[in-house]
Scaffold this active site. Sequence first.
Site, mmCIF file in Angstrom:
data_model
loop_
_atom_site.group_PDB
_atom_site.id
_atom_site.type_symbol
_atom_site.label_atom_id
_atom_site.label_comp_id
_atom_site.label_asym_id
_atom_site.label_seq_id
_atom_site.Cartn_x
_atom_site.Cartn_y
_atom_site.Cartn_z
ATOM 1 N N SER A 122 0.831 -1.196 0.000
ATOM 2 C CA SER A 122 0.000 0.000 0.000
ATOM 3 C C SER A 122 0.865 1.245 0.000
ATOM 4 O O SER A 122 0.386 2.338 -0.232
ATOM 5 C CB SER A 122 -0.908 0.017 1.233
ATOM 6 O OG SER A 122 -0.119 -0.029 2.401
ATOM 7 N N HIS A 143 -3.530 -3.549 -5.006
ATOM 8 C CA HIS A 143 -3.715 -3.103 -3.627
ATOM 9 C C HIS A 143 -5.149 -3.367 -3.181
ATOM 10 O O HIS A 143 -6.077 -2.660 -3.572
ATOM 11 C CB HIS A 143 -3.373 -1.605 -3.525
ATOM 12 C CG HIS A 143 -3.588 -1.050 -2.159
ATOM 13 N ND1 HIS A 143 -4.041 0.224 -1.921
ATOM 14 C CD2 HIS A 143 -3.423 -1.622 -0.923
ATOM 15 C CE1 HIS A 143 -4.138 0.416 -0.622
ATOM 16 N NE2 HIS A 143 -3.784 -0.676 0.007
ATOM 17 N N GLU A 155 -6.850 -1.375 -6.143
ATOM 18 C CA GLU A 155 -6.083 -0.455 -6.988
ATOM 19 C C GLU A 155 -5.088 -1.277 -7.819
ATOM 20 O O GLU A 155 -4.306 -2.041 -7.266
ATOM 21 C CB GLU A 155 -5.339 0.563 -6.129
ATOM 22 C CG GLU A 155 -6.271 1.557 -5.467
ATOM 23 C CD GLU A 155 -5.542 2.564 -4.581
ATOM 24 O OE1 GLU A 155 -5.781 3.757 -4.730
ATOM 25 O OE2 GLU A 155 -4.738 2.126 -3.723
ATOM 26 N N ASN A 194 -5.074 6.614 -0.857
ATOM 27 C CA ASN A 194 -4.367 7.198 0.283
ATOM 28 C C ASN A 194 -3.848 8.603 -0.004
ATOM 29 O O ASN A 194 -3.707 9.405 0.916
ATOM 30 C CB ASN A 194 -3.238 6.274 0.741
ATOM 31 C CG ASN A 194 -3.797 5.108 1.540
ATOM 32 O OD1 ASN A 194 -4.871 5.235 2.142
ATOM 33 N ND2 ASN A 194 -3.123 3.980 1.523
#
Length: 649
Positions: A122, A143, A155, A194
Amino acid sequence: MANDTVERVAVLGAGSMGHGIAELAALGGYDVTIRDIDEEIVTEGYENIEWSLEKLEEKGRIDESADEILGRIGATTDLADAVSDADLVIEAVPEQLEIKEDTFSSVDEHAPDHAILASNTSSLSISDIASATDRPDQVVGLHFFNPPVKMDLVEVTYGEATSDETAEAAYEWVESVDKTPIYVRKDVHGFVVNTVLVPFMEEAAWMLSNDETTIREADAAMVYERGYPMGPFELNDFGGIDIGYHFRSESDQPVPPVVEEKVENDHLGKKSGKGFYDYDDGDGVGYKPEDAGSYDTLRTEAVMINKAAWLVGNDVATPEEIDIGLRLGGSFPEGMCRRGDRIGLDIVLEKLESLYEEYGEQRYEPTDYLVELVEEGWTGEDAGKGFYDYRVEPPYHYINWELDDDGVLEVELDRQERMNSMSDDMFMEIERLLNDVDVDEVSCVVFEGAGDRAFSSGADITGFTADDPAEIMDVDEMFQTVYEFPRPTVAKIDGFCLGAGIELALACDIRIATEDSTIGTPETNLGVIPGGGATQRLVRLIGEGRTKEMVFRGMQFDAAQAEEWGIVNHAVDDEAFEDRVGEIVDDLVSGPPVALKAAKRVINDGQDASLKAALAMEKQSFAVLATTDDMLEGVTAFRRNREPQFEGE
Ligand SMILES: C/C=C/C(=O)SCCNC(=O)CCNC(=O)[C@H](O)C(C)(C)COP(=O)(O)OP(=O)(O)OC[C@H]1O[C@@H](n2cnc3c(N)ncnc32)[C@H](O)[C@@H]1OP(=O)(O)O
C-alpha cells in the site's frame, strides 16, 4: 509475457491481507496456494479462511459449500512449490522493501515465465519491487483493502515498466473475483485512495497541533456536517496512528507533532487501547453532533480536492476512478472530485490560496490543474464543467441504465458500498433519467439494485445531519416522477428494500421480490417518518391499520409477509426470480402502449377522485381508446386467433 488466462493463483503471506486475498481468489473459483514462512502462520491463515467461509455459508452468502471452496485452497511453507504452476502470484508479505525484494527475486526464479507477479503493497514503489525481477513488465500492484473479502476496491497500479497487457490482465482478474478495480497509472506514493484520504486525517492533526481545533470538534463536524463515515481522529485511531505516521515519514513529508507524540508514546489507536481517544481507561470515541463547533471543514476538503486535482492533472487517475476509489476504499459518501464540483472549484482555490498565504505550507499550494480549471471558468457543476462535464450528457455516478431493443429501460441503483442507499445525487439521477429519456422509445422501466445484497436500504442516513432539511424534503419529487412516468414500472427486489427503497418500489406499478428479501419501513427507529410517500401509498395499498402498525413499529419482514399484506405482487423463489420478472416484463413490452398509459393514469388519478368522477375518467379513456389503431389490431388479432402486434397508435 503476461497470460490473460489465470487459473492458478499463489498468495504469499498468510497474515490478515494474505489469507483474505486467498479466500477471495478461491471464492472466485480459482485454485489457490497460500504460503508463509512458518507452518504455524500458514495453519492460522488457513483456519481463518475456514472460519470466514463457514460464516459466509451460515449467512447464505455463498452458492457453494464452505468445504467446496476450501477444497480449492492448498497451503505450504515452500515458496517454489507455491508459485511453480501459478499464473498469478500475489505477494502480501510485510511492508518492508527488502523483504518484498527478496520475495520477488525468489518468485521470479520459480514462477512460470508467463506468470503475472503482483504486490499488495500500500505504500512501497511497484517499480522498486519490480526491479528485483527480470520481468518488471509483468509486475503490477494489486492493492486490496482490508478485509479483502468485504472491501470492494482494488487499486491496479502500474510500475514504470509494467506493460498494458499485464495491467489489463490484472484488472480483468480483479473483475473476475467480483471486485471493482481502478487503474493507478503512475507509481505515486499512496496510489489514489491514500493520496486523497491521508490529508483527511492529517489536516485535522495539523489543526490540533496548532490548537486550532479539538479532537471531538473535528470529528463531529466532519461526520455530522459533512457526512463522512468517521471523523479524522476516529479514523486515525481505527486504522492505527503509526500507519499514517510511516506513510508520511517514508516519503519525507512533515508529520504533525500530535501524531509524532502519539507514536512516540505508543498510543497507536484502538489496537493499543489508546490513541486520540482512550479505549481502555476512557469511553473511547465519544463525540456528539453539538461538538461540531466552528471546525473549518472546507480547509480539509480543499486539501483533499487539491490532491485529487493533482492526480488528474498528472494522469494518475481520472475523476471517475478517484471518486470510485474514495467511495469504495474510504467509504466516503461521494468522491472528492464530485464534492469539489459541488462546492465550487473557485471557492476551493480561494481557500487554498489564503491558507498558502497564511501558513506557507507546500500542501496548500494549488495544483496546476485546479488553477487551470478555474482560470478557464470550469468551476464545477454550476458552471457546467469542473472535474466532470455536466453540459451535454451529465454523468451518472449512482445509477446504471440501459434501454434495450424492446424498449425496456433497466435502471440499476448502484451504491453497493452502502447497500444502494440513496444519496441526493442518486435521487437526482433517477429523476433526470426519467425526465430526459425519450418516452416513445420506452415500453417499461425496471428498477433493481446492484450486487446481491440490496434493492436499496433507504435514504443515505449519513446525509440526514449534513443536508439542509429543505433538500431532504425535495426527495419526494423523484418518487412522484417515478409514479407518474407514463409507462409501466417494475421494482425487481432482491435483498434489503427499506425506507426510501420500499418507497421507490411503492412508486412503481408492480413489485416482485425474492423470498429472502427484507421489506420494511424502519424510519421511526431513526426518529423520523417515511418521507418519500410510504405513509400515503401504503395506506392506499394495504389499509390504515397495517400501515400504522408498519410505520409506528418500524417493521421489517420477509417477502412472503409483504406478499400476504399486498405490498409486493409476488414473492418468488430465488431460482424462479429472473424468469418471473421476465414473464411480467414481456407482457408489459408486448402490451398496447396507449392503453397501458391510459390505464395507469386512470388507476393513479382515480384513487384521489370520487368514485363517480373516477368512473367518468375511465369511461372517457375507454371511449378514446376505442378509436385507436391498437384497438383495431387487438380485435383483428382476436378474430384471426393470433397474437396482437401493437404499434402504440
Ligand atoms: C425518506 C427516506 C428515509 C429513509 O430511507 S431512512 C433510512 C431507512 N433505512 C434504514 O434505516 C436501514 C439502515 N441500514 C440497516 O439497517 C442495515 O445496513 C441493513 C439491515 C440494511 C444491512 O445490515 P448489514 O448486513 O449488517 O450491513 P451494514 O454493515 O449495516 O451495511 C453495509 C454498509 O452500508 C451502510 N449503510 C447501509 N444502509 C445505509 C443507509 N440507509 N444509509 C447510509 N449507509 C448505509 C452501512 O453503514 C455499512 O457501511 P460501512 O461498511 O461503511 O460500515
